[in-house]
Design a protein around this motif. Structure first.
Motif, PDB file in Angstrom:
ATOM      1  N   MET A   6       0.837  -1.204   0.000  1.00 34.91           N
ATOM      2  CA  MET A   6       0.000   0.000   0.000  1.00 34.91           C
ATOM      3  C   MET A   6       0.873   1.256   0.000  1.00 34.91           C
ATOM      4  SD  MET A   6      -3.054  -0.792   2.614  1.00 34.91           S
ATOM      5  CE  MET A   6      -3.774  -2.405   2.688  1.00 34.91           C
ATOM      6  N   PHE A  10       0.867   3.925  -2.974  1.00 31.57           N
ATOM      7  CA  PHE A  10       0.533   5.315  -2.683  1.00 31.57           C
ATOM      8  C   PHE A  10       1.653   6.251  -3.132  1.00 31.57           C
ATOM      9  CE2 PHE A  10       0.307   9.054   0.067  1.00 31.57           C
ATOM     10  CZ  PHE A  10      -1.007   9.433  -0.124  1.00 31.57           C
ATOM     11  N   ALA A  13       1.653   6.502  -6.912  1.00 30.78           N
ATOM     12  CA  ALA A  13       0.530   7.324  -7.369  1.00 30.78           C
ATOM     13  C   ALA A  13       0.795   8.803  -7.117  1.00 30.78           C
ATOM     14  CB  ALA A  13      -0.758   6.894  -6.670  1.00 30.78           C
ATOM     15  N   MET A  14       1.339   9.139  -5.941  1.00 29.28           N
ATOM     16  CA  MET A  14       1.628  10.539  -5.633  1.00 29.28           C
ATOM     17  C   MET A  14       2.683  11.107  -6.572  1.00 29.28           C
ATOM     18  SD  MET A  14      -0.522  11.337  -3.400  1.00 29.28           S
ATOM     19  CE  MET A  14       0.053  12.985  -3.178  1.00 29.28           C
ATOM     20  N   LEU A  51       2.903   7.029   6.721  1.00 29.90           N
ATOM     21  CA  LEU A  51       1.764   6.383   6.085  1.00 29.90           C
ATOM     22  C   LEU A  51       1.571   4.968   6.621  1.00 29.90           C
ATOM     23  CD1 LEU A  51      -0.539   6.372   4.055  1.00 29.90           C
ATOM     24  CD2 LEU A  51       1.107   5.652   2.312  1.00 29.90           C
TER      25      LEU A  51
END
Length: 67
Positions: A6, A10, A13-14, A51
């Motif tokens: 994850m 993430f 994607a960022m 995160l």
């Protein structure tokens, strides 16, 4: 999907989102990419990932690296 995957998803994607924002909105969005990269680098050396902590508190299954 465990926390390790994850976090990687993430971060990826960022990075992609910030590159698109830098290209189409304002070049200063590249600083988001820098922030994500620095956070990934420090996490590799220290094992501290904000995160991962948030995801763990949300009850997501843990992986190996961010316990």
């Amino acid at each position: 999907m465990n926390i390790d995957r994850m976090v990687l998803a993430f971060a990826g994607a960022m990075i992609l989102i910030s590159i698109a924002l830098a290209a189409y909105v304002n070049p200063l969005w590249i600083w988001l990419t820098v922030f994500v990269g620095v956070n990934l680098l420090q996490s590799a050396f220290t094992g501290f990932c904000p995160l991962a902590i948030i995801l763990k508190k949300m009850g997501k299954p843990s992986g190996e690296a961010f316990k």
